[in-house]
Design a protein around this motif. Structure first.
Motif, PDB file in Angstrom:
ATOM      1  N   THR A 113       0.836  -1.203   0.000  1.00  0.00           N
ATOM      2  CA  THR A 113       0.000   0.000   0.000  1.00  0.00           C
ATOM      3  C   THR A 113       0.867   1.247   0.000  1.00  0.00           C
ATOM      4  OG1 THR A 113      -1.763  -1.159   1.192  1.00  0.00           O
ATOM      5  CG2 THR A 113      -1.803   1.246   1.246  1.00  0.00           C
ATOM      6  N   GLU A 114       1.926   1.238   0.783  1.00  0.00           N
ATOM      7  CA  GLU A 114       2.834   2.393   0.833  1.00  0.00           C
ATOM      8  C   GLU A 114       3.520   2.605  -0.512  1.00  0.00           C
ATOM      9  OE1 GLU A 114       6.684   4.094   3.355  1.00  0.00           O
ATOM     10  OE2 GLU A 114       5.915   2.066   3.715  1.00  0.00           O
ATOM     11  N   GLN A 117       1.165   4.269  -2.884  1.00  0.00           N
ATOM     12  CA  GLN A 117       0.995   5.689  -2.552  1.00  0.00           C
ATOM     13  C   GLN A 117       2.190   6.511  -3.034  1.00  0.00           C
ATOM     14  OE1 GLN A 117       0.387   5.545   1.686  1.00  0.00           O
ATOM     15  NE2 GLN A 117      -1.837   5.272   1.506  1.00  0.00           N
TER      16      GLN A 117
END
Length: 241
Positions: A113-114, A117
Motif C-alpha cells: 500500500t505504501e 501511494q
C-alpha cells in the motif's frame, strides 16, 4: 636566479601536496591543516610562501582559514537545480571530488500500500526497490532509496545496478514527460545517520521525486543529504500573463 625560483617551486609543491590529500579523501572535511610554522619547517621555506599557498587553497574553496584556530579542510558544498533532473555524479564532480557509488540493496516485490501511494499507482503490481549510497571522495554524499514500477520499466528487472546507478540507467532507457519534486527537512534517524556517517538528529535535506511516462508512473526516489553540504537552486522568470 636560484633564490627567486626556489620559493615559486615550493609554493607549487605545497599547493599540489595539500590539494592531493584533500581531493583523494586522505584529509577528510574538518581535518586540520598543519599550522603555518609546521609547514614552514616541513618544507624548509619562508612563512610567506606557506601563507601564499594556503591563501590560494582557501580562494579555491578547498580549505577554510579560521583566525587563531588554523586552517581546515572545507566541507564540499554542492548545488542542484530543483527544476532539472541531475545525476548525482554531476553534483559530486562539481565539488571537485571523485565520485563513486555502492548499491546497498535490491529487492523485487509486489507493491505494498505504501509503495502504491509513493508511486501513485492505482493497482498492485511488481516493483523494484533499490537503495544506494553515493560518495564524494571517501565520504558519503547522499543516500538514495528508489522504487521502480516494473510494469512501466520491465527491463529494470534484469539490471543489477552494480556498475551504474539507477538514475542514469533510467534516463537512458525510459523517456519521461513529467516530474514532481518535493523538498523538506528532516532530522537524521539512525538509518540515515549510519548511511551518511553523521550524528543522529543532524539536519538533513530530503528531495523526493516522481517521474511519469505518458501518464504512467515510472519511479519514485528519495535523496537524503547532510544539510550543511547541499543546497537547491531554482532560476525562474516572471509570468508573462
Amino acid at each position: 636566479m636560484s633564490t627567486t625560483a626556489e620559493p615559486a617551486s615550493l609554493h607549487q609543491r605545497i599547493l599540489s601536496d595539500i590539494s592531493e590529500k584533500i581531493l583523494s579523501g586522505v584529509w577528510a572535511p574538518g581535518h586540520r591543516i598543519p599550522f603555518e610554522h609546521e609547514l614552514t619547517a616541513q618544507y624548509n621555506c619562508s612563512r610567506m610562501t606557506v601563507n601564499k599557498a594556503l591563501s590560494q587553497l582557501a580562494k579555491a574553496g578547498l580549505i577554510e582559514r579560521r583566525r587563531r584556530s588554523g586552517s581546515f579542510v572545507r566541507q564540499p558544498h554542492s548545488q542542484a537545480a530543483i527544476l532539472e533532473i541531475h545525476d548525482i555524479r554531476t553534483e559530486v564532480e562539481a565539488t571537485g571530488l571523485p565520485y563513486h557509488f555502492e548499491r546497498i540493496s535490491r529487492l523485487k516485490r509486489r507493491s505494498s500500500t505504501e509503495d502504491r501511494q509513493l508511486l501513485g499507482l492505482d493497482a498492485a503490481g511488481p516493483v523494484l526497490a533499490v537503495e544506494c549510497r553515493h560518495f564524494a571522495g571517501k565520504r558519503p554524499f547522499c543516500q538514495e532509496r528508489r522504487l521502480i514500477n516494473l510494469t512501466a520499466v520491465p527491463e529494470a528487472e534484469e539490471e543489477e545496478f552494480l556498475k551504474i546507478s539507477p538514475n542514469p540507467w533510467l534516463v537512458g532507457h525510459v523517456p519521461w514527460n513529467a516530474a514532481e519534486h518535493r523538498i523538506r527537512a528532516m532530522a537524521a534517524d539512525e538509518d540515515v545517520a549510519s548511511a551518511l556517517d553523521i550524528a543522529a538528529g543532524s539536519p538533513c535535506l530530503v528531495v523526493e521525486r516522481r517521474t511519469w511516462n505518458a501518464e504512467r508512473p515510472v519511479t519514485q526516489v528519495r535523496f537524503v543529504y547532510a544539510a550543511e553540504s547541499h543546497e537547491l537552486v531554482a532560476r525562474f522568470a516572471p509570468s508573462q500573463g
